[in-house]
Design an enzyme around this catalytic site. Structure first.
Site, PDB file in Angstrom:
ATOM      1  CG  ASN A   9      -1.818   1.197   1.317  1.00 40.84           C
ATOM      2  OD1 ASN A   9      -1.678   2.154   0.556  1.00 40.84           O
ATOM      3  ND2 ASN A   9      -2.764   1.162   2.244  1.00 40.84           N
ATOM      4  N   PRO A  10       0.937   2.009  -1.093  1.00 37.96           N
ATOM      5  CG  PRO A  10       0.394   3.137  -3.055  1.00 37.96           C
ATOM      6  CD  PRO A  10       0.130   1.858  -2.322  1.00 37.96           C
ATOM      7  N   GLY A  13       1.555   4.005   6.441  1.00 40.73           N
ATOM      8  CA  GLY A  13       2.692   4.369   7.278  1.00 40.73           C
ATOM      9  C   GLY A  13       3.454   5.586   6.811  1.00 40.73           C
ATOM     10  CB  THR A  40      -2.789  -1.652  -3.402  1.00 37.70           C
ATOM     11  OG1 THR A  40      -2.407  -0.780  -2.331  1.00 37.70           O
ATOM     12  CG2 THR A  40      -2.288  -3.058  -3.109  1.00 37.70           C
ATOM     13  N   GLY A  66      -0.989  -2.122   6.227  1.00 45.34           N
ATOM     14  CA  GLY A  66      -1.700  -2.375   7.470  1.00 45.34           C
ATOM     15  C   GLY A  66      -2.403  -3.711   7.462  1.00 45.34           C
ATOM     16  CG  ASP A  67      -3.784  -5.485  11.129  1.00 46.88           C
ATOM     17  OD1 ASP A  67      -2.894  -6.346  11.053  1.00 46.88           O
ATOM     18  OD2 ASP A  67      -3.944  -4.772  12.136  1.00 46.88           O
ATOM     19  CG  ASN A  71      -8.793  -9.181   5.338  1.00 45.08           C
ATOM     20  OD1 ASN A  71      -9.371  -8.952   4.279  1.00 45.08           O
ATOM     21  ND2 ASN A  71      -9.322  -9.926   6.276  1.00 45.08           N
ATOM     22  CD  GLU A  72      -7.772  -5.188  -0.075  1.00 44.09           C
ATOM     23  OE1 GLU A  72      -7.089  -5.217  -1.119  1.00 44.09           O
ATOM     24  OE2 GLU A  72      -8.504  -4.226   0.231  1.00 44.09           O
ATOM     25  CD  GLU A 272     -11.828  -1.898   7.115  1.00 40.91           C
ATOM     26  OE1 GLU A 272     -12.853  -1.279   6.725  1.00 40.91           O
ATOM     27  OE2 GLU A 272     -10.849  -1.335   7.610  1.00 40.91           O
TER      28      GLU A 272
END
Length: 307
Positions: A9-10, A13, A40, A66-67, A71-72, A272
């Site tokens: 995920n760009p 954080g 992503t 992240g979580d 998960n994905e 989610e």
């Protein structure tokens, strides 16, 4: 040559993964991986990228974010005939799964866990047609995870959930619910139920203190009909892991669970929205091989010997 695919995920954080991606790739190349990366772009993109990695038979997939990103990626790998090893680089708000696995929150130290090569097969949860790594649940109190502002979560962590829960409680009505657990049935008016795979949930590292990630069992926590004083007592006890014997709490373990509410109840999957209940939950024992620190492997062995 072994192949590795980083799915990151760009924006996670403070964009630290994005800023360090070249160094991460270099570290993996140095131990013999032909490595590529996928950034992503939208919700669900990590699942599609993971499915492609499975189809192309990558040896290692790394979920960086992240979580939600983890998960994905798990949703793209679970129950496939071929499942690559999975590495984790945490860069989220709570990083529950990384905490449960004792993976360092420092990015390059997390990469070192992967390059060290230690791995372990761990459980994954299935909820209807979805998968989860930390927790599934339901009840109005679980819906507060959608309502807590992200800035507040970042600033005060688990306290944000506690505050939101107190704020919501006066308007929350319990729901009469049938919960089938292996060979036992519970029928009660409940505020929420939690089906935990790991011991770290929403920043509460002692919410499911007995949870083991490789034993094939979920830890199940049910909060019965409660008033404000009951909720404050249980929530305060949960901070130190002393809530499981509370009179307002039912705690048990199970491999297979069916939940049927008599009124509308949303399902929460790893924090989610996961659709409406009823739901069926299965524990997929030791289903995916994760890259983990040696410390975690030693801890799991010790726990299994003392059970």
């Amino acid at each position: 040559m072994r192949k590795a695919r980083i799915i990151y995920n760009p924006t996670a954080g403070r964009e630290l993964i994005k800023k360090n991606i070249a160094e991460i790739l270099q570290q993996l190349e140095q131990i013999g991986y032909e490595t590529s990366a996928h950034a992503t772009t939208s919700e669900g993109d990590a699942t599609i990228a993971a499915r492609i990695a499975v189809e192309r038979k990558y040896d290692l997939v790394i979920a960086a974010g992240g979580d939600g990103t983890i998960n994905e990626v798990v949703n793209g790998i679970a129950e496939k005939p071929y499942r690559p090893k999975l590495g984790i680089i945490p860069a989220g708000t709570t990083n529950d799964f990384a905490r449960a696995l004792h993976i360092p929150l420092d990015i390059m130290k997390a990469v070192e866990v992967i390059t060290n090569g230690n791995s372990m097969h761990l459980d994954v949860g299935a909820a209807n047609d979805q998968y989860f790594i930390n927790i599934a649940g339901g009840g109005k109190l679980t819906e507060l995870t959608y309502d807590v502002p992200s800035k507040l979560k970042t600033m005060i962590g688990q306290l944000a959930y506690y505050i939101k829960g107190i704020e919501m409680l006066p308007s929350i009505k319990p729901v009469h619910t049938i919960i089938e657990l292996d060979d036992r049935v519970i029928e009660e008016d409940i505020m929420l139920f939690l089906i935990s795979n790991s011991n770290s949930v929403g920043g509460f590292e002692k919410l499911a203190p007995n949870a083991k990630l490789d034993d094939g069992y979920f830890d199940v926590i049910i909060l019965l009909k409660s008033h404000l004083a009951d909720f404050i007592r249980v929530a305060t006890s949960a901070l130190r892991g002393a809530h499981l014997n509370d009179k307002s709490v039912i705690y048990t373990q199970a491999k297979h669970i069916k939940v049927t509410p008599t009124d509308d109840m949303q399902m929460n999957i790893d924090g989610e929205y996961g659709g409406q209940l009823p739901g069926e939950f299965r524990n997929l024992q030791q289903h995916i091989e994760f890259m983990v620190p040696q410390e975690f492997i030693n801890e799991q062995k010790n726990n299994n010997q003392t059970r």
